[in-house]
Design a protein around this motif. Structure first.
Motif: not given
Length: 179
Positions: A64-73
């Motif tokens: 459930h993380r942003c595919p670009a950065c892996g940080e944001g929901q």
């Protein structure tokens, strides 16, 4: 008409510059191959390719993380994908998950339920109502748990493969006359 230089790794044909990859340098150069390269790329607008790794993007989507950065929901609600990432600003509204997550969820839940039925049938053969209630509960909980993860997987895959508007405008390569 055609010019090829190993030092610059560039083909110049009809004012189109093509940056060669290592695989292309190993192939023999002939007119047919050069025409195939020219057909594959846009005529006057060359772009440099940004490589997006598929596996990390899918794993980030599963978490459930942003595919670009892996940080944001990735999700604002249960299945509502956020328009943009709060951390990196990546636009996520381009996704077109449609029925893909539901099909993947049904595929996985169906296989798990088949094994659960075979395993539980011997223990609960005498009480079919309990067997049905246990199997329905397992199927419902498993489907509700897997559905957002499958949607994250599909969004991550679409982002990695630059599908449905996930590609960004890229910098142009210099023209042959500029190099």
């Amino acid at each position: 008409m055609y010019a090829f230089t190993f030092k610059e790794r560039r083909i110049n044909a009809h004012n189109v510059a093509y940056k060669w990859c290592n695989m292309c340098l190993q192939k023999p150069i002939n007119d047919t191959y050069i025409r195939a390269v020219i057909i594959r790329v846009e005529r006057d607008e060359m772009t440099t390719a940004e490589i997006r790794e598929t596996k990390p993007a899918i794993l980030r989507g599963l978490r459930h993380r942003c595919p670009a950065c892996g940080e944001g929901q990735l999700f604002a609600r249960y299945l509502k994908v956020k328009d943009t990432c709060s951390e990196c600003g990546e636009e996520l509204y381009h996704h077109r998950a449609d029925d893909g997550p539901a099909y993947l969820t049904i595929l996985i839940v169906g296989h798990v339920m088949g094994f659960a039925l075979h395993g539980l049938f011997g223990y609960l053969r005498d009480d079919p109502l309990i067997l049905a209630l246990v199997l329905c509960t397992i199927a419902t909980v498993l489907a509700l748990a897997l559905l957002p993860r499958m949607k994250g997987l599909v969004v991550g895959y679409q982002w990695a493969k630059e599908m449905h508007g996930f590609s960004k405008p890229r910098a142009r390569l210099p023209e042959a006359s500029e190099a």
